[in-house]
Each structure stands twice: as C-alpha cells, then as structure tokens.
Write a protein that holds these residues in place. Structure first.
Motif, mmCIF file in Angstrom:
data_model
loop_
_atom_site.group_PDB
_atom_site.id
_atom_site.type_symbol
_atom_site.label_atom_id
_atom_site.label_comp_id
_atom_site.label_asym_id
_atom_site.label_seq_id
_atom_site.Cartn_x
_atom_site.Cartn_y
_atom_site.Cartn_z
ATOM 1 N N VAL A 29 0.843 -1.192 0.000
ATOM 2 C CA VAL A 29 0.000 0.000 0.000
ATOM 3 C C VAL A 29 0.881 1.245 0.000
ATOM 4 O O VAL A 29 0.649 2.203 -0.743
ATOM 5 N N ALA A 30 1.940 1.227 0.837
ATOM 6 C CA ALA A 30 2.836 2.376 0.931
ATOM 7 C C ALA A 30 3.559 2.624 -0.393
ATOM 8 O O ALA A 30 3.742 3.775 -0.798
ATOM 9 N N ALA A 31 3.953 1.563 -1.082
ATOM 10 C CA ALA A 31 4.627 1.722 -2.372
ATOM 11 C C ALA A 31 3.683 2.323 -3.409
ATOM 12 O O ALA A 31 4.083 3.181 -4.213
ATOM 13 N N GLN A 32 2.422 1.894 -3.378
ATOM 14 C CA GLN A 32 1.430 2.432 -4.307
ATOM 15 C C GLN A 32 1.175 3.916 -4.024
ATOM 16 O O GLN A 32 1.106 4.731 -4.954
ATOM 17 N N VAL A 33 1.087 4.265 -2.745
ATOM 18 C CA VAL A 33 0.865 5.663 -2.357
ATOM 19 C C VAL A 33 2.060 6.517 -2.755
ATOM 20 O O VAL A 33 1.903 7.625 -3.282
ATOM 21 N N ALA A 34 3.281 6.023 -2.523
ATOM 22 C CA ALA A 34 4.483 6.788 -2.860
ATOM 23 C C ALA A 34 4.572 7.038 -4.363
ATOM 24 O O ALA A 34 4.996 8.118 -4.796
ATOM 25 N N THR A 35 4.165 6.070 -5.164
ATOM 26 C CA THR A 35 4.171 6.241 -6.615
ATOM 27 C C THR A 35 3.214 7.347 -7.045
ATOM 28 O O THR A 35 3.555 8.179 -7.895
ATOM 29 N N ILE A 36 2.031 7.388 -6.422
ATOM 30 C CA ILE A 36 1.050 8.422 -6.761
ATOM 31 C C ILE A 36 1.534 9.792 -6.288
ATOM 32 O O ILE A 36 1.401 10.789 -6.993
ATOM 33 N N LEU A 37 2.106 9.847 -5.078
ATOM 34 C CA LEU A 37 2.580 11.124 -4.544
ATOM 35 C C LEU A 37 3.699 11.717 -5.394
ATOM 36 O O LEU A 37 3.793 12.927 -5.567
ATOM 37 N N ARG A 38 4.576 10.872 -5.929
ATOM 38 C CA ARG A 38 5.670 11.357 -6.777
ATOM 39 C C ARG A 38 5.189 11.719 -8.170
ATOM 40 O O ARG A 38 5.824 12.504 -8.863
ATOM 41 N N GLY A 39 4.087 11.124 -8.624
ATOM 42 C CA GLY A 39 3.566 11.408 -9.955
ATOM 43 C C GLY A 39 4.088 10.452 -11.007
ATOM 44 O O GLY A 39 3.956 10.721 -12.209
ATOM 45 N N LYS A 40 4.662 9.330 -10.585
ATOM 46 C CA LYS A 40 5.245 8.392 -11.544
ATOM 47 C C LYS A 40 4.197 7.611 -12.326
ATOM 48 O O LYS A 40 4.532 6.928 -13.285
ATOM 49 N N HIS A 41 2.933 7.719 -11.932
ATOM 50 C CA HIS A 41 1.868 7.052 -12.669
ATOM 51 C C HIS A 41 1.405 7.878 -13.864
ATOM 52 O O HIS A 41 0.592 7.422 -14.656
ATOM 53 N N LYS A 107 6.944 7.645 3.972
ATOM 54 C CA LYS A 107 8.046 8.604 4.117
ATOM 55 C C LYS A 107 9.381 7.978 3.723
ATOM 56 O O LYS A 107 10.227 8.633 3.101
ATOM 57 N N GLY A 108 9.569 6.708 4.044
ATOM 58 C CA GLY A 108 10.806 6.025 3.685
ATOM 59 C C GLY A 108 10.948 5.784 2.196
ATOM 60 O O GLY A 108 12.048 5.514 1.714
ATOM 61 N N MET A 109 9.856 5.863 1.442
ATOM 62 C CA MET A 109 9.885 5.607 0.002
ATOM 63 C C MET A 109 9.940 6.884 -0.830
ATOM 64 O O MET A 109 10.015 6.814 -2.056
ATOM 65 N N LEU A 110 9.897 8.032 -0.187
ATOM 66 C CA LEU A 110 9.972 9.307 -0.902
ATOM 67 C C LEU A 110 11.391 9.861 -0.842
ATOM 68 O O LEU A 110 12.186 9.433 -0.001
ATOM 69 N N PRO A 111 11.726 10.806 -1.714
ATOM 70 C CA PRO A 111 13.068 11.401 -1.687
ATOM 71 C C PRO A 111 13.345 12.082 -0.357
ATOM 72 O O PRO A 111 12.439 12.635 0.272
ATOM 73 N N LYS A 112 14.618 12.024 0.067
ATOM 74 C CA LYS A 112 15.008 12.631 1.339
ATOM 75 C C LYS A 112 15.492 14.049 1.096
ATOM 76 O O LYS A 112 16.662 14.377 1.285
ATOM 77 N N ASN A 113 14.611 14.927 0.658
ATOM 78 C CA ASN A 113 14.956 16.330 0.416
ATOM 79 C C ASN A 113 13.693 17.183 0.592
ATOM 80 O O ASN A 113 12.663 16.681 1.024
#
Length: 143
Positions: A29-41, A107-113
């Motif tokens: 679930v977290a990986a799916q959410v991180a993909t949507i938050l980054r816009g990679k979809h 949070k662990g799957m998003l960029p650290k910046n």
C-alpha cells in the motif's frame, strides 16, 4: 528532433485518490501511495517537480504485516537525551497509531529532500472508512 517534456509547477493539475488498505499488505500500500505522490503514474512525470496527486488512505488499522513482523519489527525514535532511544513494536504501533505506521512507510519511500517533504503533505491517512474529503471528489484508485 523532439525535446524532452518538462512539466512546470504552474501546469500541474492535482487529482484526489482514495486507497483502501483493508486486507492489503502495509508495504505494498505504501509503495502504491508513494508512486502516486511522486507522480510516476503519469506520462508527464518530471523528477524535480511535485507533479503527484493527493491520496486518502482509509482503513489503516486493517492493513496487515506478513510473517512475524508484528513482533520482530520495531519503530525507533530518540528523545534527544543520553540513553533516550525508544523502541515500539509494530503490534503496539498498529493498535495505537496505525496512521503513523503507514506514514512512516510512505516517508521512507519518498526522496530525502525538500521535495519529498512537500510530497508528504499530500497524503491523508484515516484509521477507519470515514474521511472528510467528499468536497474534493476523490476517485477510487485501482492501479
């Protein structure tokens, strides 16, 4: 020759998605959410622009952890004082604050910046099935 498309922050059109975590593995679930938050979809993904969408995660308390992770996986934090390391098992974390367990995984799957910190503000996690975002007209994400 075509040039690479680069999205500008002013051109971003954000949508709202709902993800139901009931019966799903927490990390997936977290990986799916991180993909949507980054816009990679999206086909217009640009790494240096917050071009992701907003996500509502419901039923956080019903997410599952596989194997023996409920007892063997720990969340660590430090108070800032000498010897101030605090450890919380995921069984205790899922009982008391399941929203925080999902937030930490995302949070662990998003960029650290600074861009990753900005993306983390676009997620809302709720323990149950109720949320107060009907005005945003969220769509159920099936991806």
């Amino acid at each position: 020759m075509k040039s690479t498309f680069l999205m500008k922050p002013a051109d971003v059109q954000k949508k709202w998605y709902i993800i139901d975590a009931e019966g799903k593995v927490l990390g997936r679930v977290a990986a799916q959410v991180a993909t949507i938050l980054r816009g990679k979809h999206r086909p217009t993904y640009t790494p240096n622009v917050d071009c992701g969408d907003n996500v509502i995660v419901i039923n956080a308390e019903k997410a599952i952890l596989t194997g023996n992770k409920l007892d063997s996986k720990f969340y660590y934090r430090h108070t800032g004082h000498i010897g101030g390391m605090k450890a919380t098992s995921y069984r205790e974390l899922m009982e008391k604050k399941p929203e925080q367990a999902i937030m930490l995984a995302v949070k662990g799957m998003l960029p650290k910046n600074s861009l990753g910190r900005k993306m983390l503000t676009n997620i809302r996690v709720y323990r149950g099935a109720e949320h107060g975002h009907e005005a945003q007209k969220p769509e159920v994400y099936n991806g």
